[in-house]
Structures are given as structure tokens and as C-alpha cells.
Design a protein around this motif. Structure first.
Motif, short mmCIF file in Angstrom:
data_model
loop_
_atom_site.label_atom_id
_atom_site.label_comp_id
_atom_site.label_asym_id
_atom_site.label_seq_id
_atom_site.Cartn_x
_atom_site.Cartn_y
_atom_site.Cartn_z
N TRP A 73 -11.58 -39.20 -14.96
CA TRP A 73 -10.61 -39.15 -16.04
C TRP A 73 -9.26 -39.65 -15.55
CZ3 TRP A 73 -6.09 -36.45 -15.58
CH2 TRP A 73 -6.01 -35.52 -14.55
N ASN A 75 -5.02 -40.39 -17.40
CA ASN A 75 -4.15 -40.29 -18.56
C ASN A 75 -3.22 -41.49 -18.56
OD1 ASN A 75 -1.73 -39.38 -20.15
ND2 ASN A 75 -3.04 -37.60 -20.41
N GLU A 76 -3.10 -42.14 -19.69
CA GLU A 76 -2.23 -43.31 -19.82
C GLU A 76 -1.22 -43.08 -20.93
OE1 GLU A 76 -4.75 -46.63 -20.69
OE2 GLU A 76 -5.45 -46.81 -18.62
N ASN A 78 0.41 -45.06 -23.95
CA ASN A 78 0.20 -46.30 -24.70
C ASN A 78 1.55 -46.92 -25.10
OD1 ASN A 78 1.10 -44.85 -26.93
ND2 ASN A 78 -0.91 -44.69 -27.87
N TRP A 85 -5.75 -39.74 -23.20
CA TRP A 85 -6.73 -39.38 -22.17
C TRP A 85 -7.85 -40.42 -22.18
CZ3 TRP A 85 -6.59 -35.15 -18.87
CH2 TRP A 85 -5.57 -34.24 -19.11
N LYS A 86 -8.23 -40.87 -20.99
CA LYS A 86 -9.34 -41.81 -20.84
C LYS A 86 -10.41 -41.15 -19.99
CE LYS A 86 -7.17 -45.44 -22.58
NZ LYS A 86 -7.66 -46.38 -23.54
N GLU A 88 -14.43 -41.57 -18.16
CA GLU A 88 -15.57 -42.38 -17.75
C GLU A 88 -16.66 -41.43 -17.29
OE1 GLU A 88 -14.80 -44.99 -14.49
OE2 GLU A 88 -13.79 -46.46 -15.72
N CYS A 153 -13.62 -34.40 -19.98
CA CYS A 153 -14.53 -35.48 -19.63
C CYS A 153 -15.98 -35.03 -19.73
CB CYS A 153 -14.22 -35.97 -18.21
SG CYS A 153 -15.03 -37.49 -17.75
#
Length: 184
Positions: A73, A75-76, A78, A85-86, A88, A153
Motif C-alpha cells: 500500500w 498513499n498519494e 492527487n 490510498w493505493k 497492490e 489493502c
């Protein structure tokens, strides 16, 4: 009958990763606890304990999470300035093949470390050591960040497994078996 002694590493698919997953957590906690006995300098205790906790955070987030439970995981921010939160995760088939002991160790140590920091925080409150609450607050924040990230996640991964299972059931071979079984 020759019986060979079973080593601990036979139980874990990734013993080195498990070792480092636990090592940095134990190092941060042990240094914090033992430093009260041997070091009389708050700055040294703060810097070394937070450094060890930060190393633990990085290892868990970027290495052991990926290897032991197949999750990652981050965090970006934008373009609108919002936090996103991203997540995978491995595909459903790979997640199903993950070693259960590795996964168990990962999750239990993640939660037990946060619990240990909370207990140490309570002791600091009882002993009226407000400055040490700062150390504990930083370490607990890093632990909770990993707990929140991996829990989110994991929920995303479970949803992906359900989607993958549904797609697999509706794929060609299963669909043809269902069609022949029901005469469709």
C-alpha cells in the motif's frame, strides 16, 4: 528410523523475511525499554528508538508485507490535493498459495507491536514522563499507519479474490461443465 530434527525455518516459507519483520520491531521496543536502564539522555533515546521504528515501518510496508502476505500500500496526493490510498495485491490464485504461518506472523506482530507501544504509553503516563510519550506517539503512529494500510489493502485483496473466483467459475472449462451438467 532416522529422524532429522525439524528446524524453525521449515515451518516458514520466508524465514529471513520473517526474521527481519520481527527484528526491527523487537529492536525498537527493546532499545526503548532497556535505554531507561542504561542511557540517561532523552535525545539519544528518541533518535535511536524512532530510527528503529522508522526502519521497521519501511521494512513492513515495502518488503515483508509484499513477501509474507502479498500486499502493498501507499498513499498519494492527487492534483486536487486530496489523499488517495493505493493498494497492490497478488492475484487470487497467488494469494491463496501464501504460507499461512508467514501470514500469521505478519498480522500478529503487526497488532502486538502497537499493543506494546500502547502499554508503554500507559506506563509513561503513570510515571508522569510526558517527554517519553512523544517517542511512543511517533512509534505508535508508524505502527498504526501500517495496520491501517494493510487492513485496507487486505479488504481490497479479499474483494479481488471474490471477483477472481467469480470470474474463474464463469470461465470456459467450468462453464462448459455446468452447461453439460444442466443440459444447457
Amino acid at each position: 528410523m532416522d529422524q532429522q530434527p525439524q528446524g524453525i525455518s521449515e515451518n516458514y516459507a520466508n524465514p529471513k523475511t520473517c526474521l527481519f519483520h520481527v527484528l526491527f520491531k523487537a529492536a525498537a521496543l527493546a532499545f526503548y525499554i532497556l535505554s531507561a536502564l542504561f542511557v540517561n539522555n532523552f535525545v539519544i533515546i528518541f533518535v535511536i528508538t524512532v530510527l528503529l521504528a522508522a526502519l521497521d515501518f519501511w521494512v513492513v510496508k515495502n518488503v515483508s508485507g509484499r513477501i509474507l502476505v502479498g500486499l502493498r500500500w501507499w498513499n498519494e496526493i492527487n492534483d486536487e490535493g486530496e489523499s488517495v490510498w493505493k493498494f497492490e495485491c497478488l492475484d487470487g490464485e497467488s494469494l491463496a498459495r501464501m504460507n499461512k504461518k508467514d501470514s500469521w506472523l505478519f498480522w500478529w506482530t503487526l497488532y502486538l507491536t502497537a499493543a506494546a507501544w500502547i502499554i508503554l504509553g500507559i506506563f509513561s503516563l503513570i510515571r508522569l514522563q510526558a517527554d517519553y510519550l512523544l517517542v511512543i506517539g511517533v512509534c505508535l503512529s508508524l505502527s498504526i499507519a501500517n495496520i491501517v494500510g494493510f487492513t485496507k489493502c487486505n479488504k481490497d485483496a479479499k474483494k479481488n479474490i471474490q471477483d477472481w473466483t467469480a470470474n474463474a467459475l464463469l470461465s470456459g472449462s467450468v462453464r462448459s461443465h455446468l452447461q453439460s451438467a444442466f443440459g444447457v
